[in-house]
Motif scaffolding. Structure first.
Motif, short mmCIF file in Angstrom:
data_model
loop_
_atom_site.label_atom_id
_atom_site.label_comp_id
_atom_site.label_asym_id
_atom_site.label_seq_id
_atom_site.Cartn_x
_atom_site.Cartn_y
_atom_site.Cartn_z
N ALA A 26 0.85 -1.19 0.00
CA ALA A 26 0.00 0.00 0.00
C ALA A 26 0.89 1.24 0.00
O ALA A 26 0.70 2.17 -0.78
N SER A 27 1.89 1.22 0.86
CA SER A 27 2.74 2.39 1.06
C SER A 27 3.79 2.55 -0.03
O SER A 27 4.04 3.67 -0.50
N ASN A 28 4.42 1.47 -0.44
CA ASN A 28 5.57 1.55 -1.34
C ASN A 28 5.27 1.21 -2.79
O ASN A 28 6.12 1.39 -3.66
N HIS A 29 4.08 0.67 -3.06
CA HIS A 29 3.71 0.30 -4.43
C HIS A 29 2.51 1.12 -4.89
O HIS A 29 2.58 1.82 -5.89
N CYS A 30 1.43 1.05 -4.12
CA CYS A 30 0.18 1.71 -4.53
C CYS A 30 0.27 3.23 -4.49
O CYS A 30 -0.13 3.90 -5.45
N LEU A 31 0.78 3.78 -3.40
CA LEU A 31 0.87 5.24 -3.29
C LEU A 31 1.69 5.85 -4.43
O LEU A 31 1.22 6.76 -5.10
N PRO A 32 2.89 5.35 -4.68
CA PRO A 32 3.66 5.93 -5.78
C PRO A 32 3.02 5.68 -7.15
O PRO A 32 3.14 6.53 -8.04
N ALA A 33 2.35 4.55 -7.31
CA ALA A 33 1.75 4.21 -8.62
C ALA A 33 0.55 5.11 -8.93
O ALA A 33 0.34 5.49 -10.08
N GLY A 34 -0.23 5.44 -7.92
CA GLY A 34 -1.41 6.28 -8.11
C GLY A 34 -2.46 5.61 -8.97
O GLY A 34 -2.48 4.38 -9.11
N GLY A 35 -3.34 6.41 -9.55
CA GLY A 35 -4.40 5.87 -10.40
C GLY A 35 -5.28 4.90 -9.65
O GLY A 35 -5.66 5.14 -8.51
N LYS A 36 -5.58 3.77 -10.30
CA LYS A 36 -6.49 2.79 -9.67
C LYS A 36 -5.89 2.18 -8.40
O LYS A 36 -6.60 1.64 -7.57
N HIS A 37 -4.56 2.26 -8.26
CA HIS A 37 -3.91 1.74 -7.05
C HIS A 37 -4.29 2.54 -5.81
O HIS A 37 -4.19 2.03 -4.69
N THR A 38 -4.69 3.80 -6.00
CA THR A 38 -5.04 4.63 -4.84
C THR A 38 -6.51 4.98 -4.79
O THR A 38 -6.91 5.88 -4.05
N GLU A 39 -7.33 4.28 -5.57
CA GLU A 39 -8.77 4.50 -5.44
C GLU A 39 -9.18 4.12 -4.02
O GLU A 39 -8.75 3.09 -3.50
N PRO A 40 -10.02 4.96 -3.39
CA PRO A 40 -10.32 4.78 -1.96
C PRO A 40 -10.74 3.37 -1.56
O PRO A 40 -10.26 2.85 -0.56
#
Length: 110
Positions: A26-40
Motif C-alpha cells: 500500500a505504502s511503497n507500491h500503490c501510493l507511488p503508482a497512483g491511479g487505480k492503485h489509490t482508489e479509496p
C-alpha cells in the motif's frame, strides 16, 4: 504457558506476513503508482486487511478463544483484498499472500 499448535503458529506467520505485505505494498507500491492503485475502496481494503491480519495474529498469540472470530473476519477481508488486488493488476505478491492467509485463517476459525 499453553503449547501452541503448529497449525496456529503457521497461521500467525501467514497473518504477520500478510500484514507486512499489504501495508508495505500500500505504502511503497500503490501510493507511488497512483491511479487505480489509490482508489479509496482498494486502498482502504489494503489497510483494513493489514490491520485485521495484525489483530488476528495478536489474538492467537494471546491464546484467547476469540481468535476464532478474528480469524473468520480475517479470511473474509483477505479474500476481498486478493480480489481487489487482482483487479487492479501488477500486485501478484499481495494476491498470493492474501490467499495463503485466508486459507490458514479459515482452518483456525474452524
Amino acid at each position: 504457558m499453553h503449547q501452541m499448535s503448529a497449525e496456529m503458529q503457521s497461521c500467525i506467520d501467514e497473518c504477520l506476513r500478510c500484514y507486512q505485505t499489504c501495508l508495505g505494498m500500500a505504502s511503497n507500491h500503490c501510493l507511488p503508482a497512483g491511479g487505480k492503485h489509490t482508489e479509496p475502496e482498494h486502498f482502504r481494503l489494503m489497510l483494513a486487511c493489514a490491520e485485521i491480519c495484525r489483530t488476528s495474529a495478536h489474538f492467537m498469540l494471546l491464546g484467547t478463544p476469540a481468535h476464532k472470530h478474528t480469524c473468520r473476519a480475517c479470511a473474509e477481508v483477505c479474500e476481498a483484498c486478493a480480489k481487489s488486488c487482482e483487479q487492479v493488476g501488477d500486485m501478484q505478491d499481495c494476491v498470493d499472500q492474501c490467499r495463503r492467509c485466508a486459507e490458514t485463517c479459515r482452518k483456525m476459525a474452524g
